[in-house]
Design a protein around this motif. Structure first.
Motif, short mmCIF file in Angstrom:
data_model
loop_
_atom_site.label_atom_id
_atom_site.label_comp_id
_atom_site.label_asym_id
_atom_site.label_seq_id
_atom_site.Cartn_x
_atom_site.Cartn_y
_atom_site.Cartn_z
N ILE A 162 0.84 -1.21 0.00
CA ILE A 162 0.00 0.00 0.00
C ILE A 162 0.87 1.25 0.00
CG2 ILE A 162 -1.66 1.32 1.37
CD1 ILE A 162 -2.80 -1.36 2.35
N VAL A 163 1.93 1.24 0.82
CA VAL A 163 2.80 2.40 0.92
C VAL A 163 3.52 2.67 -0.40
CG1 VAL A 163 4.90 3.29 2.01
CG2 VAL A 163 3.11 2.26 3.40
N THR A 164 4.06 1.62 -1.01
CA THR A 164 4.79 1.81 -2.26
C THR A 164 3.90 2.32 -3.38
OG1 THR A 164 4.46 -0.54 -2.80
CG2 THR A 164 6.53 0.07 -1.69
N VAL A 199 12.65 -1.27 1.69
CA VAL A 199 11.47 -1.07 0.83
C VAL A 199 11.28 0.39 0.50
CG1 VAL A 199 8.94 -1.16 0.81
CG2 VAL A 199 10.26 -3.16 1.55
N LEU A 200 11.34 1.24 1.50
CA LEU A 200 11.15 2.66 1.26
C LEU A 200 12.24 3.23 0.37
CD1 LEU A 200 10.07 3.85 4.82
CD2 LEU A 200 8.61 3.51 2.82
N ASP A 201 13.47 2.70 0.51
CA ASP A 201 14.56 3.19 -0.33
C ASP A 201 14.35 2.81 -1.79
OD1 ASP A 201 17.13 4.45 -0.66
OD2 ASP A 201 17.95 2.44 -0.97
N SER A 202 13.59 1.76 -2.02
CA SER A 202 13.35 1.31 -3.40
C SER A 202 12.27 2.12 -4.11
CB SER A 202 12.95 -0.17 -3.40
OG SER A 202 11.69 -0.35 -2.76
N VAL A 203 11.53 2.93 -3.35
CA VAL A 203 10.47 3.75 -3.94
C VAL A 203 11.10 4.99 -4.57
CG1 VAL A 203 8.34 5.02 -3.52
CG2 VAL A 203 8.83 2.92 -2.23
N PRO A 204 10.95 5.19 -5.87
CA PRO A 204 11.60 6.32 -6.55
C PRO A 204 11.22 7.68 -5.98
CG PRO A 204 10.75 4.73 -8.14
CD PRO A 204 10.20 4.33 -6.82
#
Length: 743
Positions: A162-164, A199-204
């Motif tokens: 959901i966050v991504t 995970v958060l680091d993978s979000v552009p």
């Protein structure tokens, strides 16, 4: 609540609290259908009442089965709301989250299940509760019940999805919570946190690199976790961030540098290696941006240079070289005082490599920021002097180079010499262990004549007469043996024929008077043989002690070295140098006959060819060589007697002057040409020796007991010893270096 209860049948209300999951599930389906009907007519008041019923009568009930039913009911109501769920989430989500801390593990399990279904329906609207949900999941990740952990893991995966996908997620609001949670020790929680960071680091659209300083310390802390999986995940995350830093156009190196230098001293080897790796990359990438943090970085790098792990040592050494290559200026934030303080601190390191690098930094700072460094001289000078006692010769030599660099200025040169003498006085072993090394190095760096003149001035007025004697004896041995002082010796040999040599002789003489044999040595070097003989004859009975005999012994041995080859050759011309013979025989008379030094000197004198005496001009018996009769009486038979038989009385040669006040002859006219008043010099020597006699009488307790010439009786026999076996306890153990034979 009565109105809310009327929305559901009695059987539904009863089944919601049933102990069987299947009955609760059937009741939940009824709740879902009821909510769908209310949504169709847009009766949100009744929906709100129904949610309140499920919350207070069930989800928050004291009875576990009621709480289970309430959770499944709230999830069913959310499913029934579908797209209308957003306006009721504030009432639905809090009681479910509260159940995450329930004492009953089954209730916690169903809470995870319920929130999973709620999140699945709400999706992006669920982001509003992200921090609360994240905090709850963080706790559940370490739950004691594996079923609960499994359920929490499934919920966690959904929330990540959901966050991504969300456009409303606020990283700014989340980071403070993440920073707070990074300090936990539980390995499961740590893995949960690293998972979210990754995970958060993978979000552009999320710039985790910009917030890296907020949780970087926590990641480094995880590198020493007992769990291999935790260490592995943390290392992977750090490696990814480091790669991003290399590719990023701009990075806040400063805040992270402060964290890295702290971790560089970690007891965990892997943590130290990783932190030094990061520092190494930062210095290469950041360059001038890190100038304000150089002191902190250096404080981490210098100890790492001596790390027990080779990889760390290599990285630290490379980083240290990179740091030195960047020429920081005070205008850029480079704190000379702070860097100097770090270097001074590391001078006390237990490791030689670190001490050496600390000294090199002081040297670099002196070269680049001399004025600023000299303003801190009172802070660093004691530490530099202390380092003279270092066990490593390489460290001592580098210390001397730094001190010599400081002493380029006249006022600091005087400062150095005074402190050095004081250090030798306060630490007796330093003169013995490092005296020769230190003085020779300083002579090379600062000029032998300059060093010796200054030391002579200081020692002339030294109140501690015993120390002054020892120091002068040490300086004299170095003068007579060190290759570095060959020019100084050459100048002294010219004392009787040029003003430069005369000035140096006079400058040294006053302090050399502390030691009779040092004075004689100086005169022999300057070829002032009449004065050397006068000095020997001026010695009183109380002056002939163990210390003097030790010094005579040393001098005799030095006379056999290449340094005094010219003197030995002059023995071929006794008529020209009669006072040289008188001086050497005077030394011979001072020595015990059984000593090896006596035998060495007597052998040397016996080798003087007889024909040289026969070539002497006519003589007058009235001025026979003083003491010759005594020499004849003590001479051995054989060749030695034959040589003595050819020694004429001292010639009364017309070109030689009459004896001077101190007994000198044949030298007054030549000495007068350069202005040395040997009569005054002798009085000065006698006065100094008088002071030493008074000192020995008034302060006998300060004198160390001397080893006697005759050893104690052993097994009924008394063993005689030569002066070569005598050592004054207070005298420095300074030996002629091997290379002096090449002088």
């Amino acid at each position: 609540m009565a109105d809310s209860a009327s929305l559901l049948s009695a059987s539904v209300l009863r089944n919601l609290a049933d102990k069987l999951y299947e009955k609760r599930k059937i009741a939940a389906l009824e709740v879902e259908g009821t909510v769908r009907g209310l949504v169709s007519v847009q009766d949100h008041d009744k929906i709100s009442n129904l949610i309140s019923l499920l919350t207070f009568e069930y989800a928050l009930s004291p009875q576990a089965n009621h709480r289970k039913g309430g959770l499944i009911g709230l999830a069913a109501a959310t499913v029934g709301l579908a797209s209308e769920a957003a306006q009721h989430l504030k009432k639905i989500v809090p009681p479910v989250l509260q159940s995450f801390t329930d004492q009953d593990s089954r209730v916690r399990y169903y809470a995870c299940e319920a929130l999973y279904n709620i999140a699945k329906v709400a999706r992006d609207d669920f982001i509003t509760f992200f921090n609360e949900v994240f905090d709850a999941l963080c706790k559940l990740s370490a739950d004691s019940d594996p079923n609960v952990q499994s359920a929490a893991h499934l919920l966690d995966g959904l929330v990540k999805d959901i966050v991504t996908e969300s456009d409303h997620f606020s990283i700014e609001k989340f980071i403070p919570l993440l920073r707070e949670r990074m300090n936990v020790l539980n390995p499961f929680v740590r893995q949960f946190l690293v998972g979210w960071i990754t995970v958060l680091d993978s979000v552009p659209d999320i710039d985790m690199l910009g917030f890296l300083p907020d949780f970087l310390d926590g990641l480094f802390n995880m590198l020493s976790d007992n769990s291999h999986e935790t260490r592995k995940q943390a290392d992977a995350a750090l490696s990814e961030f480091l790669q991003e830093i290399k590719n990023a156009p701009s990075v806040d190196y400063g805040r992270m540098a402060e964290i890295l230098v702290q971790r560089a001293s970690s007891p965990d080897e892997f943590t130290r290696l990783t932190s030094i790796t990061w520092v190494n990359e930062f210095v290469k990438l950041g360059g001038h941006q890190l100038v304000p943090y150089y002191a902190d970085i250096l404080g981490a790098i210098l100890p790492a240079i001596s790390d027990k792990e080779e990889k760390i040592r290599l990285l630290a050494t490379e980083t240290n070289e990179e740091l030195r290559a960047v020429k920081g200026e005070p205008a850029d934030g480079f704190d000379v005082g702070a860097v100097l303080a770090i270097a001074r601190r590391e001078l006390g390191s237990d490791w030689e490599a670190t001490r050496l690098e600390a000294l090199r930094w002081i040297s670099v700072l002196l070269e680049r920021h001399r004025t600023e460094v000299l303003s801190f001289l009172d802070d660093i000078f004691p530490a530099l002097l202390q380092s003279l006692s270092d066990s490593s010769d390489e460290v001592v030599l580098l210390v001397l180079e730094v001190q010599a660099c400081i002493a380029r200025d006249p006022q600091h040169f005087r400062h150095l010499m005074v402190f050095l003498v004081h250090r030798f006085n306060s630490e007796n072993s330093l003169l013995q262990k490092r005296g020769t090394l230190a003085l020779q190095k300083l002579c090379t760096l600062l000029g032998a004549e300059r060093v010796y003149r200054e030391l002579a001035t200081i020692l002339e007025g030294e109140a501690d007469l015993e120390f002054a004697t020892i120091m002068v004896q040490a300086l004299n041995v170095i003068l007579l043996t060190a290759h570095e002082l060959s020019d100084l010796r050459a100048l002294l040999k010219q004392s009787l024929i040029n003003s430069a040599g005369r000035d140096l002789f006079v400058a040294l003489y006053s302090s050399w008077c502390h030691s009779p044999m040092a004075t004689v040595s100086l005169c022999l070097l300057a070829q002032a043989y009449p004065h050397a003989s006068s000095v020997i004859q001026s010695l009183g009975e109380s002056d002939i002690n163990v210390n003097l005999l030790v010094q005579v012994d040393k001098l005799v041995r030095l006379l056999e070295t290449p340094i005094f080859s010219y003197l030995r050759l002059q023995l071929l011309e006794p008529a020209r140098y009669p006072q040289l013979l008188k001086t050497l025989y005077g030394l011979l008379m001072l020595l015990p006959q059984q000593s090896s030094a006596f035998k060495i000197l007597r052998t040397r004198l016996k080798t003087v060819p007889a024909y040289t005496f026969m070539q002497a001009p006519p003589q007058s018996s009235s001025s026979e060589f003083p003491g010759l009769s005594a020499i004849r009486r003590t001479a051995s038979t054989g060749a030695y007697t034959q040589i003595l038989s050819h020694i004429p009385s001292i010639p009364s040669v017309s070109h030689l002057s009459q004896p001077s006040d101190d007994g000198d002859s044949s030298s007054d006219m030549s000495n007068g040409a350069v202005g040395i008043n040997f009569s005054m010099q002798l009085k000065q020597f006698e006065h100094m020796q008088h002071q030493h006699r008074l000192h020995r009488v008034t302060q006998p307790q300060t004198k160390a007991p001397h080893k006697p010439l005759i050893a104690p009786v052993q097994n009924g026999q008394r063993k005689e010893e030569g002066t070569d076996s005598i050592r004054l306890r207070g005298s420095p153990n300074i030996r002629a270096p091997a290379r002096s034979w090449q002088s």
